[in-house]
Scaffold this active site. Structure first.
Site, PDB file in Angstrom:
ATOM      1  N   GLU A 187       0.776  -1.244   0.000  1.00 13.91           N
ATOM      2  CA  GLU A 187       0.000   0.000   0.000  1.00 13.91           C
ATOM      3  C   GLU A 187       0.803   1.288   0.000  1.00 13.91           C
ATOM      4  OE1 GLU A 187      -2.955   0.054   3.042  1.00 13.91           O
ATOM      5  OE2 GLU A 187      -4.101  -1.548   2.133  1.00 13.91           O
ATOM      6  N   GLU A 387      -5.817  -8.295   0.481  1.00 14.77           N
ATOM      7  CA  GLU A 387      -6.526  -7.936   1.719  1.00 14.77           C
ATOM      8  C   GLU A 387      -7.951  -7.548   1.414  1.00 14.77           C
ATOM      9  OE1 GLU A 387      -4.820  -4.909   4.321  1.00 14.77           O
ATOM     10  OE2 GLU A 387      -2.836  -5.730   3.913  1.00 14.77           O
TER      11      GLU A 387
END
Ligand code: GCO
Length: 483
Positions: A187, A387
């Site tokens: 991320e 995720e």
């Protein structure tokens, strides 16, 4: 010739289908992989044991009090309990475990001398997983930069690209024979831009404080673009190194992707959504999958700061395309034009869900939309959902007589899996789903107050207790789908 079915038989077949007596309605492809994910800082603990160096998150929690006095010095103690945790994963049927390596455990100073005990921990964890029939998927960097490197300028200095490459090489050489799935970074938008930007602004007296992360002033956010560029370059260099070692696993990156929907059908809101999509999604998807930066976002950032792109950088990025894209999806963004906003003239709408999840609006169609969009705009890449998951607060995670009836989480997971299934049916090359997370753990600045696990963790006793969602997930894996 096909035999005609009698109307009576047809009626039975029909009612069977609607009452689901003919097996799962949502069956996933045969080679689909079911996993769960964690990150080193959030689960390991043992923050200063066996020669581990400090990471910036050790500093943020211990010295800067960023988690309201809580630290992850112990977390869920996975460093000491990894055998029990792997046994639990095995009992649940988990097929792949995504975990991250704490860079400062392996290289206490970030570069130079390797700490053999640190490397050995990951080697033992990998062996334990393999012995349990669980495929390890290793994230090299999940936000915990060694403090020693932060002291040398961290990701703002161009040298960081080679620091990371050296560390990546050490990990590939140590585990590459047994690990076939590698994720360079987790991320970049959230960490390199938002978190690091907010913290930098909070610590630097020359920068005005940032009001809210997603309303960061344009000049502060643009000042972080150089950090994200160094991540992109480091990602590409690590792929180059991986391939130069002759290792033949899959290496990719994990991006947080949030579809940006205009708040209304006005042209201004549509333009605002394009900017939000550029800042959050295209600024990363484009270099990773196309080897270029989007011109519109580059212009927005360059108006305020040097993005740090030097001759030859784009060639390195373009020459080292990821084998797969890891997608983290939690919620969409609803965007409107806001000429007064110092955040590039855009603003996002507040979440109006009745039972708000910690990570924003619950909208499974957002997952479907973004998978279809990546498939269409980026040449059908191989995608893993690295995720997806939820936490809704104490009501949903209440421990009653040794049970946790987390109805909202169960519903969230099921509906997102249905969205993922629909995308596969529509041709998206989606091969894995990693749920965040198997265990409740240390949720960054929110510490232990935000639970995301399938398994409840008593942070005092370290007891692990299966929630209802864990039983669901176990049956989804067993049946490779559900009704
Ligand atoms: C992230 C991080 C995780 C979080 C999870 C829940 O993607 O934000 O990878 O570390 O814990 O997303 O918020």
């Amino acid at each position: 010739m096909r035999r005609r079915q009698s109307p009576a038989i047809a009626a039975i077949v029909l009612s069977c289908a609607s009452f689901a007596c003919s097996g799962p309605t949502f069956t996933f492809p045969e080679d689909f992989v079911w996993g769960t994910a964690t990150a080193a800082y959030q689960v390991e603990g043992a923050w200063n044991e066996d020669g581990k160096g400090r990471s910036v998150w050790d500093t943020y929690t211990n010295d800067l009090n960023l988690a309201g006095g809580e630290t992850a010095n112990v977390a869920i103690d996975q460093y000491h309990r990894y055998r029990e945790d792997v046994a639990l994963l095995k009992a649940m049927g988990i097929q792949s475990y995504r975990f991250s390596v704490a860079w400062a455990r392996v290289l206490p100073e970030g570069t130079g001398e390797v700490n053999p005990a640190g490397l050995d921990y990951y080697s033992r964890l990998v062996d334990e997983l393999l012995a349990a029939g669980i495929e390890p998927a290793v994230t090299l960097y999940h936000w915990d930069l060694p403090q020693a490197l932060a002291d040398r300028g961290g990701w703002r200095t161009r040298e960081s690209v080679e620091w990371f490459n050296e560390y990546a090489r050490i990990m590939f050489e140590a585990l590459g024979d047994r690990v076939g799935t590698w994720i360079t970074f987790n991320e970049p938008y959230i960490d390199a831009i938002i978190i690091e930007g907010s913290i930098r602004a909070a610590l630097d007296p020359n920068i005005d404080p940032v009001p809210e992360p997603f309303a960061m002033r344009a000049e502060v956010q643009a000042g972080q673009a150089i950090v994200s560029h160094h991540w992109m370059l480091a990602h590409a260099r690590a792929i180059e190194t991986y391939r130069s070692l002759g290792l033949d696993g899959n290496i990719g990156i994990t991006l947080s992707v949030s579809p940006a929907y205009p708040a209304t059908d006005s042209d201004d809101d549509a333009a605002a959504a394009t900017i939000a999509d550029g800042l959050h999604n295209r600024w990363f998807l484009d270099p990773v999958l196309k080897g270029t930066y989007p011109e519109d976002v580059r212009a927005l950032y360059s108006a305020h700061a040097d993005v740090g792109i030097r001759d030859g950088d784009m060639e390195v990025i373009a020459a080292n395309r990821a084998d797969f894209l890891g997608v983290n999806y939690y919620s969409p963004t609803r965007v409107r034009a806001e000429p007064e906003s110092a955040h590039f003239g855009i603003a996002s709408l507040p979440n109006s869900d009745e039972q708000p999840a910690f990570n924003g609006e619950v909208y499974p169609d957002g997952l479907y939309d973004l998978l279809m969009r990546i498939d269409r705009d980026y040449g059908k890449p191989l995608i893993y959902i690295t995720e997806n998951g939820a936490g809704f607060g104490p009501e949903d995670d209440r421990l009653i007589d040794g049970e946790v009836h987390d109805v909202l989480r169960r519903d969230y997971i099921r509906r997102h899996l249905i969205a993922a299934h629909r995308a596969i049916q529509d041709g998206v090359n989606l091969q894995r789903y990693y749920l965040w997370s198997c265990f409740d753990n240390f949720e960054w600045i929110w510490g232990t107050t935000r639970r995301f696990g399938l398994v409840y963790v008593d942070f005092e006793t370290q007891e692990r207790i299966w929630k209802d969602s864990a039983h669901d997930f176990q049956s989804y894996i067993r049946d490779n789908g559900f009704n």
